[in-house]
Design an enzyme around this catalytic site. Sequence first.
Site, PDB file in Angstrom:
ATOM      1  N   SER A 177      15.366 -16.224  18.010  1.00 52.59           N
ATOM      2  CA  SER A 177      16.708 -16.684  18.049  1.00 52.59           C
ATOM      3  C   SER A 177      16.900 -18.301  19.021  1.00 52.59           C
ATOM      4  O   SER A 177      17.523 -19.318  18.863  1.00 52.59           O
ATOM      5  CB  SER A 177      17.570 -15.766  18.401  1.00 52.59           C
ATOM      6  OG  SER A 177      17.818 -14.616  19.636  1.00 52.59           O
ATOM      7  N   GLN A 179      24.125  -8.840  12.659  1.00 52.44           N
ATOM      8  CA  GLN A 179      23.455  -9.849  13.091  1.00 52.44           C
ATOM      9  C   GLN A 179      23.583 -10.980  12.388  1.00 52.44           C
ATOM     10  O   GLN A 179      23.674 -12.376  13.019  1.00 52.44           O
ATOM     11  CB  GLN A 179      22.374  -9.840  13.882  1.00 52.44           C
ATOM     12  CG  GLN A 179      21.349 -11.317  14.135  1.00 52.44           C
ATOM     13  CD  GLN A 179      20.467 -10.446  15.234  1.00 52.44           C
ATOM     14  OE1 GLN A 179      20.219  -9.646  16.859  1.00 52.44           O
ATOM     15  NE2 GLN A 179      19.124 -10.836  14.876  1.00 52.44           N
ATOM     16  N   ASP A 217      20.291  -9.002   8.613  1.00 52.03           N
ATOM     17  CA  ASP A 217      19.669  -7.921   9.267  1.00 52.03           C
ATOM     18  C   ASP A 217      20.967  -7.152  10.850  1.00 52.03           C
ATOM     19  O   ASP A 217      21.511  -8.177  11.321  1.00 52.03           O
ATOM     20  CB  ASP A 217      19.109  -9.198  10.146  1.00 52.03           C
ATOM     21  CG  ASP A 217      17.959  -8.522  11.724  1.00 52.03           C
ATOM     22  OD1 ASP A 217      18.783  -7.194  11.620  1.00 52.03           O
ATOM     23  OD2 ASP A 217      17.555  -8.972  12.594  1.00 52.03           O
ATOM     24  N   GLU A 246      20.938 -19.588  15.468  1.00 54.67           N
ATOM     25  CA  GLU A 246      20.041 -20.079  14.780  1.00 54.67           C
ATOM     26  C   GLU A 246      20.500 -20.810  13.525  1.00 54.67           C
ATOM     27  O   GLU A 246      19.877 -21.002  11.881  1.00 54.67           O
ATOM     28  CB  GLU A 246      19.702 -18.884  13.358  1.00 54.67           C
ATOM     29  CG  GLU A 246      19.320 -18.300  14.998  1.00 54.67           C
ATOM     30  CD  GLU A 246      17.826 -17.158  14.295  1.00 54.67           C
ATOM     31  OE1 GLU A 246      17.438 -16.654  13.717  1.00 54.67           O
ATOM     32  OE2 GLU A 246      17.641 -15.957  14.701  1.00 54.67           O
ATOM     33  N   LYS A 282       6.939 -11.637  14.894  1.00 60.31           N
ATOM     34  CA  LYS A 282       6.989 -12.332  16.110  1.00 60.31           C
ATOM     35  C   LYS A 282       5.854 -11.893  16.902  1.00 60.31           C
ATOM     36  O   LYS A 282       6.208 -11.314  17.870  1.00 60.31           O
ATOM     37  CB  LYS A 282       8.670 -11.812  16.502  1.00 60.31           C
ATOM     38  CG  LYS A 282       9.608 -11.443  15.857  1.00 60.31           C
ATOM     39  CD  LYS A 282      10.709 -10.737  16.413  1.00 60.31           C
ATOM     40  CE  LYS A 282      11.820 -11.269  15.639  1.00 60.31           C
ATOM     41  NZ  LYS A 282      12.622 -11.008  15.839  1.00 60.31           N
TER      42      LYS A 282
HETATM   43  C1  LIG Z   1      14.929 -13.440  15.393  1.00 62.53           C
HETATM   44  C2  LIG Z   1      16.095 -12.341  15.783  1.00 62.53           C
HETATM   45  O1  LIG Z   1      16.944 -12.072  16.682  1.00 62.53           O
HETATM   46  P1  LIG Z   1      16.068 -12.647  18.320  1.00 62.53           P
HETATM   47  O2  LIG Z   1      15.288 -13.724  18.375  1.00 62.53           O
HETATM   48  O3  LIG Z   1      17.294 -12.807  19.311  1.00 62.53           O
HETATM   49  O4  LIG Z   1      15.451 -11.314  18.428  1.00 62.53           O
HETATM   50  C3  LIG Z   1      16.062 -11.495  15.179  1.00 62.53           C
HETATM   51  O5  LIG Z   1      16.219 -10.021  15.443  1.00 62.53           O
HETATM   52  O6  LIG Z   1      15.276 -11.018  14.367  1.00 62.53           O
HETATM   53 MG   LIG Z   2      15.995  -8.571  13.837  1.00 65.59          MG
END
Ligand SMILES: C=C(OP(=O)(O)O)C(=O)O
Ligand SMILES: [Mg+2]
Length: 429
Positions: free
Chosen positions: A368, A164, A243, A206, A338
Amino acid sequence: MSSTIIASVRGRRVWDSRGRPTVEAEVRLEGGARGIAIAPAGASTGSGEALDRRDGGTAFGGYDVKGAVASVNEEIAPRVTGMDAADQAVLDAALIALDGTPNKSRLGANATLAVSMAAAHAAAHANGKLLWKHVGGDGATLLPLPQIQILGGGAHAGRRVDIQDFLVICPAATSFAEALDWTAEVYRAAGGIMKDRGLLQGVADEGGWWPAFTANEQALETLVAAIERAGFKPGTQVAIALDIAATDFGKGGRYRLGLEGRELDTDGMIRMLLGWIDAYPIASIEDPLAEDDAAGFAAFTREVGGRIQVVGDDFLVTDAARVHEAAKAGAANTVLIKPNQRGTLTETKAAWEAAKEVGYAGIVSARSGETEDVTIVHLALGWGVGQLKVGSFARSERMAKWNEALRIEEGLGARARFAGGAVLGRSRR
Ligand SMILES: C=C(OP(=O)(O)O)C(=O)O
Ligand SMILES: [Mg+2]
């Protein structure tokens, strides 16, 4: 300090960087201070995350948030009006109790988080401060090591590459501003190389380049070439962070690498990643295995956790209890943080506190799907987390955050400390 008693809360529908509706909350206090915050949204989500409330149906692909906005205006506002915005724990406990589900599925984590963050901003303003200073006080002087995406893949680039995020960190930079300078040069060099080779398709969710590779390792080779073309020493000055987001292509110990048309088991994945770690200057790997592969996570960490950072995102979902469980099993050495994976600031901070208790590092991360909201920058600084992952140049919802950190670093002047490479997670032996 003016009164921090909540006078009103208003929810409204605004738009994120993927053109999807999202929730903004505005909290006004009796003393006149105001706070505004917007919930972000993920694309590659862990099953243990708190849930956004989405309307379903046909409008905007089912992503509309009229229901979540109604949660704010019709349920949360009457409940929290009259409460003290400066008492975040009590406020967040009220949001959790009002929702009444284990994962915020009734009110929506997008509704609760927007209010939780807006209240924090309002309380900070009532105190005459920005959020980072309100949260961290005079000790909050640590500028985070930025983890910045150069190439996008996985769910953020039409699955054009299985992995990713191909990111870089600058462990040898001496300030946040310098780390950003160096990364900008690498980003520019990577774009140039890909254009020269006919591999550039655009910009991913991103801000990293959207590549047209035929194998995942091509991305690693391109990154090393970009670091060198930009004039830096790969590994020591500028290193690679990945990641893998393995939950997106792995389940039940089987991993399907669509780009290369092959399937690997857990051991195969670990062997592939160990090969990459030996061949390329990789300093950090996030979600190397899927969220349901705790044994694989522990085995991978046993192999490399003493020398590289092993990050749990979908695997730990910013959950304090999961961090403690992972530490007992020796899985991962770093927690991705997060706020919308939990839906309140108090629960988010609990995950970071758990990380510190078990000796794990932390990385505050954007989603994202983002907006101009810069709350996460303030949390990374105020809580002293030491690392921040946001996304890249070429997208203003990302640069809003990096530019906010630049302002804070400048404001701190000689008191500013830069985290550098010393903050990277390492397993204890
Ligand atoms: C930022 C990311 O992606 P998403 O917000 O799509 O989970 C992540 O996987 O760390
Ligand atoms: Mg991630």
